[in-house]
Design a protein around this motif. Structure first.
Motif, PDB file in Angstrom:
ATOM      1  N   THR A  62      -0.751   9.965   1.551  1.00 46.05           N
ATOM      2  CA  THR A  62      -1.883   9.113   1.211  1.00 46.05           C
ATOM      3  C   THR A  62      -1.569   8.248  -0.006  1.00 46.05           C
ATOM      4  N   VAL A  64       1.446   7.333  -1.137  1.00 44.56           N
ATOM      5  CA  VAL A  64       2.473   6.334  -0.802  1.00 44.56           C
ATOM      6  C   VAL A  64       1.872   5.220   0.044  1.00 44.56           C
ATOM      7  N   LEU A  65       1.038   5.569   0.996  1.00 46.85           N
ATOM      8  CA  LEU A  65       0.422   4.559   1.852  1.00 46.85           C
ATOM      9  C   LEU A  65      -0.503   3.641   1.059  1.00 46.85           C
ATOM     10  N   SER A  66      -1.261   4.224   0.141  1.00 44.28           N
ATOM     11  CA  SER A  66      -2.163   3.391  -0.651  1.00 44.28           C
ATOM     12  C   SER A  66      -1.390   2.485  -1.603  1.00 44.28           C
ATOM     13  N   ARG A  67      -0.278   2.969  -2.148  1.00 44.06           N
ATOM     14  CA  ARG A  67       0.548   2.104  -2.998  1.00 44.06           C
ATOM     15  C   ARG A  67       1.204   1.003  -2.174  1.00 44.06           C
ATOM     16  N   THR A  68       1.611   1.323  -0.947  1.00 44.51           N
ATOM     17  CA  THR A  68       2.232   0.334  -0.075  1.00 44.51           C
ATOM     18  C   THR A  68       1.249  -0.769   0.289  1.00 44.51           C
ATOM     19  N   LEU A  69      -0.005  -0.387   0.496  1.00 45.71           N
ATOM     20  CA  LEU A  69      -1.024  -1.367   0.848  1.00 45.71           C
ATOM     21  C   LEU A  69      -1.542  -2.138  -0.360  1.00 45.71           C
ATOM     22  N   GLY A  70      -1.106  -1.772  -1.543  1.00 52.66           N
ATOM     23  CA  GLY A  70      -1.470  -2.501  -2.746  1.00 52.66           C
ATOM     24  C   GLY A  70      -2.805  -2.114  -3.333  1.00 52.66           C
TER      25      GLY A  70
END
Length: 76
Positions: A62, A64-70
């Motif tokens: 979660t 990593v995904l939130s950081r990837t989505l900015g």
């Protein structure tokens, strides 16, 4: 309005805690009849370890995904 999350989270913790207590007690009582205590504790430890590892992995994915989505993850 600010007290609603406190009451609901407290209620949720109490209900889930009571349910987990009786579920563990029932399985423990059933396990002592059929197996020795060491096997039951070993199985409980394995289940707890798998649960903690899965919880950490879901949290990491979660994050990593939130950081990837900015998404902004800073505290206010």
């Amino acid at each position: 309005m600010d007290w609603i999350p406190i009451v609901l989270v407290t209620f949720k913790v109490l209900v889930l805690g009571t349910g987990m207590f009786f579920a563990i007690k029932w399985h423990y009582d059933k396990g002592t009849k059929e197996r020795d205590m060491r096997a039951v504790l070993r199985a409980g430890g394995k289940v707890a370890a798998v649960f903690v590892l899965s919880l950490l992995s879901v949290g990491f994915v979660t994050f990593v995904l939130s950081r990837t989505l900015g998404l902004d993850l800073t505290w206010p």
